[in-house]
Structures are given as structure tokens and as C-alpha cells.
Design a protein around this motif. Structure first.
Motif, mmCIF file in Angstrom:
data_model
loop_
_atom_site.group_PDB
_atom_site.id
_atom_site.type_symbol
_atom_site.label_atom_id
_atom_site.label_comp_id
_atom_site.label_asym_id
_atom_site.label_seq_id
_atom_site.Cartn_x
_atom_site.Cartn_y
_atom_site.Cartn_z
ATOM 1 N N MET A 1 46.885 40.736 42.818
ATOM 2 C CA MET A 1 45.777 40.009 43.405
ATOM 3 C C MET A 1 45.142 39.164 42.312
ATOM 4 S SD MET A 1 42.344 41.493 45.248
ATOM 5 C CE MET A 1 43.279 42.294 46.520
ATOM 6 N N SER A 2 44.873 37.961 42.639
ATOM 7 C CA SER A 2 44.310 37.037 41.671
ATOM 8 C C SER A 2 42.865 37.398 41.352
ATOM 9 C CB SER A 2 44.373 35.618 42.234
ATOM 10 O OG SER A 2 43.683 34.737 41.389
ATOM 11 N N ALA A 3 42.538 37.305 40.088
ATOM 12 C CA ALA A 3 41.161 37.585 39.655
ATOM 13 C C ALA A 3 40.186 36.529 40.159
ATOM 14 C CB ALA A 3 41.105 37.678 38.140
ATOM 15 N N GLN A 4 40.692 35.429 40.707
ATOM 16 C CA GLN A 4 39.809 34.377 41.190
ATOM 17 C C GLN A 4 38.925 34.862 42.333
ATOM 18 O OE1 GLN A 4 42.790 31.535 42.325
ATOM 19 N NE2 GLN A 4 42.490 31.902 44.493
ATOM 20 N N PHE A 5 39.297 35.942 43.002
ATOM 21 C CA PHE A 5 38.500 36.479 44.096
ATOM 22 C C PHE A 5 37.360 37.361 43.605
ATOM 23 C CE2 PHE A 5 42.678 35.696 46.038
ATOM 24 C CZ PHE A 5 42.283 34.790 47.010
ATOM 25 N N HIS B 1 45.643 48.933 49.551
ATOM 26 C CA HIS B 1 46.260 47.617 49.417
ATOM 27 C C HIS B 1 45.595 46.818 48.290
ATOM 28 C CE1 HIS B 1 48.864 47.646 53.027
ATOM 29 N NE2 HIS B 1 47.970 48.527 53.460
ATOM 30 N N ILE B 2 44.287 46.929 48.181
ATOM 31 C CA ILE B 2 43.563 46.234 47.112
ATOM 32 C C ILE B 2 43.998 46.759 45.753
ATOM 33 C CG2 ILE B 2 41.274 45.955 46.061
ATOM 34 C CD1 ILE B 2 40.193 45.851 49.008
ATOM 35 N N SER B 3 44.049 48.073 45.614
ATOM 36 C CA SER B 3 44.471 48.690 44.353
ATOM 37 C C SER B 3 45.882 48.234 43.979
ATOM 38 C CB SER B 3 44.413 50.212 44.490
ATOM 39 O OG SER B 3 44.979 50.839 43.373
ATOM 40 N N ALA B 4 46.775 48.260 44.951
ATOM 41 C CA ALA B 4 48.157 47.819 44.695
ATOM 42 C C ALA B 4 48.182 46.358 44.274
ATOM 43 C CB ALA B 4 49.005 48.024 45.953
ATOM 44 N N GLY B 5 47.322 45.554 44.873
ATOM 45 C CA GLY B 5 47.250 44.145 44.521
ATOM 46 C C GLY B 5 46.788 43.907 43.095
ATOM 47 N N PHE B 6 46.009 44.838 42.556
ATOM 48 C CA PHE B 6 45.569 44.758 41.159
ATOM 49 C C PHE B 6 46.593 45.373 40.202
ATOM 50 C CE2 PHE B 6 40.910 44.716 42.629
ATOM 51 C CZ PHE B 6 40.793 43.354 42.428
ATOM 52 N N ASN B 7 47.737 45.814 40.720
ATOM 53 C CA ASN B 7 48.789 46.467 39.926
ATOM 54 C C ASN B 7 48.310 47.740 39.248
ATOM 55 O OD1 ASN B 7 50.965 44.739 40.559
ATOM 56 N ND2 ASN B 7 50.116 43.207 39.166
ATOM 57 N N ILE B 8 47.445 48.451 39.925
ATOM 58 C CA ILE B 8 47.004 49.765 39.463
ATOM 59 C C ILE B 8 47.975 50.790 40.026
ATOM 60 C CG2 ILE B 8 45.147 51.479 39.730
ATOM 61 C CD1 ILE B 8 43.258 48.966 39.886
ATOM 62 N N GLY C 1 53.227 46.336 45.735
ATOM 63 C CA GLY C 1 52.785 46.225 44.353
ATOM 64 C C GLY C 1 53.842 46.754 43.417
ATOM 65 N N ASN C 2 53.633 46.537 42.127
ATOM 66 C CA ASN C 2 54.609 46.959 41.125
ATOM 67 C C ASN C 2 54.575 48.450 40.829
ATOM 68 O OD1 ASN C 2 55.479 44.314 40.807
ATOM 69 N ND2 ASN C 2 53.919 43.887 39.262
ATOM 70 N N ASP C 3 53.467 49.111 41.163
ATOM 71 C CA ASP C 3 53.325 50.525 40.806
ATOM 72 C C ASP C 3 52.764 51.320 41.984
ATOM 73 O OD1 ASP C 3 53.559 52.704 39.171
ATOM 74 O OD2 ASP C 3 52.069 52.055 37.699
#
Length: 160
Positions: free
Chosen positions: A1-5, A120-127, A145-147
Motif C-alpha cells: 500500500m502506498s504511503a501516499q494514503f 488487508h491493510i496490514s498485508a498492503g503494508f507488507n507486515i 501481500g508478500n508476507d
């Protein structure tokens, strides 16, 4: 997820929440969201609060984790049961704006949740995200997500 949000004005609020509750960015912070949509008595989407309580205690004892229990308006009963059944202390994050929630999730090392938007948000941050699925099918509804690690509640293995 882009940090722009992420609205940087809320970053200080999230960091203040952490500091007020004895957490630092370097801590092993684990976000936990026991909630998921509630409709038509769809409790099969939610892992039991007692299971979350035992898992949180184990993470505190084995990993010296700081637990943040994310609590929305429909999650209060489950979060109360988790707190009541824990031997150790967890921090409840409720009555926060979406931006504050985003910044808190971004500071987690691990996030554990039912099938919910916060997973979904957490996955979007690659956590590192562990998502417990009950009734719903992770192939259709799982976060990307990657993880991301999908776990199926054993009580619902025959659901799909």
C-alpha cells in the motif's frame, strides 16, 4: 500500500498513543483484530476470543510482545472477553480515526486477524500478517501481500 494514503498529521497521534501505553517503535508490537463483519449470525467468520487470549498471552511470554487489540464498534464484546481471559496486559485501540489505525498498523511487526479489512491493510503494508479464516474461502477473500499467512480454523475445515 502506498504511503501516499497516510496523512502525516495523524502520525504524531499514533506515536503518542504508543508512548502513552508504554510502547516504542523498536518494540515487538503485535496488532490483533478479533473482529470481522457481523451479519446474519455469521459468527463462524470469527475465531473465538478465548483462542485470541491464549495466543496473546503466549506472544507476550515467549516474544515479550506488546499487544494492540484493535477494536471497532462491533468488536467490543469479543475484545472484552479477550482481556478478561488474558493473564497479561494488552492495549486496546478503540475510538480511533482510520488514519490513526493505519499509522498504528504500520508500526506493528506482526498482525493477526480474522478475515477483515484490517488484515488487508496490514498485508498492503507488507507486515507479516496471519489471517484466520472460518466460514469464508481465503482463495476468494484472502489478502494479497508478500508476507501473508493464511490459517484455517480447525473447527471450520469442512466449510470449503
Amino acid at each position: 500500500m502506498s504511503a501516499q494514503f497516510l496523512d502525516e498529521d495523524y502520525k504524531a497521534s499514533a506515536l503518542n498513543f504508543m508512548k502513552t501505553n508504554g510502547m516504542e517503535k523498536s518494540d515487538y508490537i503485535v496488532g490483533v483484530h478479533s473482529g470481522s463483519i457481523k451479519y446474519r449470525n455469521n459468527e463462524a467468520k470469527r475465531w473465538k476470543p478465548l483462542n485470541y487470549a491464549m495466543l496473546c498471552d503466549r506472544l507476550i511470554e515467549k516474544k515479550n510482545a506488546k499487544i494492540i487489540l484493535f477494536c471497532g464498534p462491533y468488536d467490543e464484546d469479543d475484545v472484552k472477553k479477550i482481556i478478561e481471559n488474558m493473564k497479561n496486559k494488552a492495549i486496546v485501540a478503540n475510538n480511533l480515526s482510520l488514519q490513526e489505525i493505519l499509522h498504528l498498523i504500520k508500526n506493528c511487526k506482526v498482525f493477526i486477524s480474522n478475515d477483515s479489512a484490517l488484515a488487508h491493510i496490514s498485508a498492503g503494508f507488507n507486515i507479516k500478517t496471519f489471517v484466520i479464516f472460518g466460514l469464508t474461502n481465503p482463495k476468494w477473500h484472502g489478502p494479497i501481500g508478500n508476507d501473508v499467512h493464511i490459517l484455517k480454523d480447525p473447527a471450520c475445515l469442512s466449510c470449503f
